[in-house]
Design a protein around this motif. Structure first.
Motif, PDB file in Angstrom:
ATOM      1  N   MET A   1     -29.200 -39.820 -35.557  1.00  0.00           N
ATOM      2  CA  MET A   1     -28.672 -38.554 -35.122  1.00  0.00           C
ATOM      3  C   MET A   1     -29.120 -37.489 -36.104  1.00  0.00           C
ATOM      4  O   MET A   1     -29.132 -37.700 -37.298  1.00  0.00           O
ATOM      5  CB  MET A   1     -27.150 -38.626 -35.088  1.00  0.00           C
ATOM      6  N   SER A   2     -29.432 -36.336 -35.582  1.00  0.00           N
ATOM      7  CA  SER A   2     -29.896 -35.260 -36.443  1.00  0.00           C
ATOM      8  C   SER A   2     -28.741 -34.490 -37.079  1.00  0.00           C
ATOM      9  O   SER A   2     -28.920 -33.873 -38.118  1.00  0.00           O
ATOM     10  CB  SER A   2     -30.784 -34.303 -35.647  1.00  0.00           C
ATOM     11  N   LYS A   3     -27.546 -34.527 -36.483  1.00  0.00           N
ATOM     12  CA  LYS A   3     -26.380 -33.802 -37.011  1.00  0.00           C
ATOM     13  C   LYS A   3     -25.111 -34.531 -36.605  1.00  0.00           C
ATOM     14  O   LYS A   3     -25.103 -35.293 -35.655  1.00  0.00           O
ATOM     15  CB  LYS A   3     -26.308 -32.381 -36.445  1.00  0.00           C
ATOM     16  N   THR A   4     -24.025 -34.235 -37.304  1.00  0.00           N
ATOM     17  CA  THR A   4     -22.735 -34.784 -36.903  1.00  0.00           C
ATOM     18  C   THR A   4     -21.839 -33.715 -36.305  1.00  0.00           C
ATOM     19  O   THR A   4     -20.833 -34.026 -35.688  1.00  0.00           O
ATOM     20  CB  THR A   4     -22.016 -35.439 -38.096  1.00  0.00           C
ATOM     21  N   GLU A   5     -22.182 -32.443 -36.496  1.00  0.00           N
ATOM     22  CA  GLU A   5     -21.422 -31.335 -35.916  1.00  0.00           C
ATOM     23  C   GLU A   5     -22.383 -30.301 -35.347  1.00  0.00           C
ATOM     24  O   GLU A   5     -23.460 -30.079 -35.893  1.00  0.00           O
ATOM     25  CB  GLU A   5     -20.545 -30.670 -36.974  1.00  0.00           C
ATOM     26  N   LEU A   6     -21.986 -29.663 -34.242  1.00  0.00           N
ATOM     27  CA  LEU A   6     -22.788 -28.627 -33.594  1.00  0.00           C
ATOM     28  C   LEU A   6     -21.941 -27.383 -33.408  1.00  0.00           C
ATOM     29  O   LEU A   6     -20.723 -27.459 -33.293  1.00  0.00           O
ATOM     30  CB  LEU A   6     -23.251 -29.084 -32.210  1.00  0.00           C
ATOM     31  N   ASN A   7     -22.601 -26.244 -33.350  1.00  0.00           N
ATOM     32  CA  ASN A   7     -21.889 -25.020 -32.989  1.00  0.00           C
ATOM     33  C   ASN A   7     -22.735 -24.224 -32.004  1.00  0.00           C
ATOM     34  O   ASN A   7     -23.951 -24.275 -32.043  1.00  0.00           O
ATOM     35  CB  ASN A   7     -21.512 -24.184 -34.211  1.00  0.00           C
ATOM     36  N   GLY A   8     -22.066 -23.537 -31.112  1.00  0.00           N
ATOM     37  CA  GLY A   8     -22.768 -22.676 -30.154  1.00  0.00           C
ATOM     38  C   GLY A   8     -23.797 -23.405 -29.316  1.00  0.00           C
ATOM     39  O   GLY A   8     -23.507 -24.383 -28.660  1.00  0.00           O
ATOM     40  N   SER A   9     -25.036 -22.934 -29.372  1.00  0.00           N
ATOM     41  CA  SER A   9     -26.095 -23.475 -28.519  1.00  0.00           C
ATOM     42  C   SER A   9     -26.999 -24.458 -29.256  1.00  0.00           C
ATOM     43  O   SER A   9     -28.096 -24.745 -28.788  1.00  0.00           O
ATOM     44  CB  SER A   9     -26.928 -22.319 -27.969  1.00  0.00           C
ATOM     45  N   GLU A  10     -26.560 -24.977 -30.391  1.00  0.00           N
ATOM     46  CA  GLU A  10     -27.372 -25.951 -31.123  1.00  0.00           C
ATOM     47  C   GLU A  10     -27.589 -27.210 -30.284  1.00  0.00           C
ATOM     48  O   GLU A  10     -26.757 -27.564 -29.454  1.00  0.00           O
ATOM     49  CB  GLU A  10     -26.687 -26.359 -32.432  1.00  0.00           C
ATOM     50  N   LYS A  11     -28.706 -27.883 -30.524  1.00  0.00           N
ATOM     51  CA  LYS A  11     -29.018 -29.119 -29.819  1.00  0.00           C
ATOM     52  C   LYS A  11     -28.974 -30.283 -30.795  1.00  0.00           C
ATOM     53  O   LYS A  11     -29.268 -30.134 -31.966  1.00  0.00           O
ATOM     54  CB  LYS A  11     -30.396 -29.033 -29.177  1.00  0.00           C
TER      55      LYS A  11
ATOM     56  N   VAL B   1     -27.807 -49.891 -19.844  1.00  0.00           N
ATOM     57  CA  VAL B   1     -27.483 -48.475 -19.718  1.00  0.00           C
ATOM     58  C   VAL B   1     -26.928 -48.018 -21.058  1.00  0.00           C
ATOM     59  O   VAL B   1     -25.911 -48.524 -21.522  1.00  0.00           O
ATOM     60  CB  VAL B   1     -26.465 -48.212 -18.592  1.00  0.00           C
ATOM     61  N   VAL B   2     -27.631 -47.079 -21.680  1.00  0.00           N
ATOM     62  CA  VAL B   2     -27.192 -46.509 -22.954  1.00  0.00           C
ATOM     63  C   VAL B   2     -26.426 -45.237 -22.630  1.00  0.00           C
ATOM     64  O   VAL B   2     -26.912 -44.385 -21.883  1.00  0.00           O
ATOM     65  CB  VAL B   2     -28.393 -46.195 -23.868  1.00  0.00           C
ATOM     66  N   GLN B   3     -25.203 -45.122 -23.169  1.00  0.00           N
ATOM     67  CA  GLN B   3     -24.345 -43.979 -22.876  1.00  0.00           C
ATOM     68  C   GLN B   3     -24.054 -43.201 -24.152  1.00  0.00           C
ATOM     69  O   GLN B   3     -23.888 -43.790 -25.216  1.00  0.00           O
ATOM     70  CB  GLN B   3     -23.028 -44.452 -22.272  1.00  0.00           C
ATOM     71  N   LEU B   4     -23.974 -41.876 -24.027  1.00  0.00           N
ATOM     72  CA  LEU B   4     -23.633 -41.010 -25.149  1.00  0.00           C
ATOM     73  C   LEU B   4     -22.328 -40.284 -24.841  1.00  0.00           C
ATOM     74  O   LEU B   4     -22.214 -39.611 -23.817  1.00  0.00           O
ATOM     75  CB  LEU B   4     -24.736 -39.976 -25.396  1.00  0.00           C
ATOM     76  N   TYR B   5     -21.355 -40.460 -25.711  1.00  0.00           N
ATOM     77  CA  TYR B   5     -20.060 -39.790 -25.587  1.00  0.00           C
ATOM     78  C   TYR B   5     -19.890 -38.814 -26.747  1.00  0.00           C
ATOM     79  O   TYR B   5     -20.327 -39.092 -27.852  1.00  0.00           O
ATOM     80  CB  TYR B   5     -18.918 -40.811 -25.634  1.00  0.00           C
ATOM     81  N   MET B   6     -19.248 -37.688 -26.476  1.00  0.00           N
ATOM     82  CA  MET B   6     -18.966 -36.704 -27.511  1.00  0.00           C
ATOM     83  C   MET B   6     -17.510 -36.275 -27.422  1.00  0.00           C
ATOM     84  O   MET B   6     -16.856 -36.454 -26.399  1.00  0.00           O
ATOM     85  CB  MET B   6     -19.883 -35.483 -27.362  1.00  0.00           C
ATOM     86  N   SER B   7     -17.031 -35.680 -28.501  1.00  0.00           N
ATOM     87  CA  SER B   7     -15.680 -35.126 -28.512  1.00  0.00           C
ATOM     88  C   SER B   7     -15.716 -33.754 -29.168  1.00  0.00           C
ATOM     89  O   SER B   7     -16.635 -33.433 -29.910  1.00  0.00           O
ATOM     90  CB  SER B   7     -14.722 -36.045 -29.267  1.00  0.00           C
ATOM     91  N   ASP B   8     -14.724 -32.955 -28.867  1.00  0.00           N
ATOM     92  CA  ASP B   8     -14.600 -31.617 -29.444  1.00  0.00           C
ATOM     93  C   ASP B   8     -13.162 -31.436 -29.913  1.00  0.00           C
ATOM     94  O   ASP B   8     -12.309 -30.946 -29.170  1.00  0.00           O
ATOM     95  CB  ASP B   8     -14.975 -30.559 -28.410  1.00  0.00           C
ATOM     96  N   PRO B   9     -12.873 -31.853 -31.150  1.00  0.00           N
ATOM     97  CA  PRO B   9     -11.489 -31.821 -31.630  1.00  0.00           C
ATOM     98  C   PRO B   9     -10.916 -30.420 -31.842  1.00  0.00           C
ATOM     99  O   PRO B   9      -9.707 -30.260 -31.940  1.00  0.00           O
ATOM    100  CB  PRO B   9     -11.554 -32.594 -32.950  1.00  0.00           C
ATOM    101  N   ILE B  10     -11.769 -29.392 -31.865  1.00  0.00           N
ATOM    102  CA  ILE B  10     -11.252 -28.033 -32.083  1.00  0.00           C
ATOM    103  C   ILE B  10     -11.507 -27.127 -30.885  1.00  0.00           C
ATOM    104  O   ILE B  10     -11.574 -25.909 -31.016  1.00  0.00           O
ATOM    105  CB  ILE B  10     -11.831 -27.406 -33.373  1.00  0.00           C
ATOM    106  N   SER B  11     -11.622 -27.711 -29.699  1.00  0.00           N
ATOM    107  CA  SER B  11     -11.850 -26.936 -28.483  1.00  0.00           C
ATOM    108  C   SER B  11     -10.658 -26.022 -28.203  1.00  0.00           C
ATOM    109  O   SER B  11      -9.516 -26.352 -28.496  1.00  0.00           O
ATOM    110  CB  SER B  11     -12.058 -27.886 -27.304  1.00  0.00           C
ATOM    111  N   THR B  12     -10.943 -24.866 -27.610  1.00  0.00           N
ATOM    112  CA  THR B  12      -9.863 -23.936 -27.253  1.00  0.00           C
ATOM    113  C   THR B  12      -9.243 -24.275 -25.901  1.00  0.00           C
ATOM    114  O   THR B  12      -8.239 -23.694 -25.525  1.00  0.00           O
ATOM    115  CB  THR B  12     -10.383 -22.484 -27.230  1.00  0.00           C
ATOM    116  N   VAL B  13      -9.855 -25.207 -25.166  1.00  0.00           N
ATOM    117  CA  VAL B  13      -9.295 -25.693 -23.906  1.00  0.00           C
ATOM    118  C   VAL B  13      -9.066 -27.198 -24.028  1.00  0.00           C
ATOM    119  O   VAL B  13      -9.689 -27.869 -24.848  1.00  0.00           O
ATOM    120  CB  VAL B  13     -10.227 -25.401 -22.703  1.00  0.00           C
ATOM    121  N   ILE B  14      -8.173 -27.735 -23.217  1.00  0.00           N
ATOM    122  CA  ILE B  14      -7.890 -29.166 -23.261  1.00  0.00           C
ATOM    123  C   ILE B  14      -9.091 -29.929 -22.712  1.00  0.00           C
ATOM    124  O   ILE B  14      -9.562 -29.645 -21.616  1.00  0.00           O
ATOM    125  CB  ILE B  14      -6.622 -29.494 -22.464  1.00  0.00           C
TER     126      ILE B  14
END
Length: 64
Positions: free
Chosen positions: A1-11, A29-42
């Motif tokens: 992985m190139s990063k562990t955190e993203l902001n805005g439009s980063e890839k 089938v390889v699957q990618l899951y992400m989470s956003d612990p500081i999202s402003t929406v649920i």
């Protein structure tokens, strides 16, 4: 992985190696899951954001 955190439009760029250790052709089938612990929406705790099906001949390895 190139990063562990993203902001805005980063890839994020992710690479992996998958190997068929069996004696017959197989698919995975390889699957990618992400989470956003500081999202402003649920949002779900884990969200599927990508997947790819990879077919491999016996005893072959592939880098994606």
């Amino acid at each position: 992985m190139s990063k562990t955190e993203l902001n805005g439009s980063e890839k994020l760029k992710i690479g992996l190696t998958i190997e068929n250790t069996g004696e017959i052709k197989g698919t995975e089938v390889v699957q990618l899951y992400m989470s956003d612990p500081i999202s402003t929406v649920i949002r779900p705790e884990r969200e599927l954001v990508g997947f790819v099906r990879i077919a491999l001949d016996p005893l072959r390895r592939e880098r994606k």
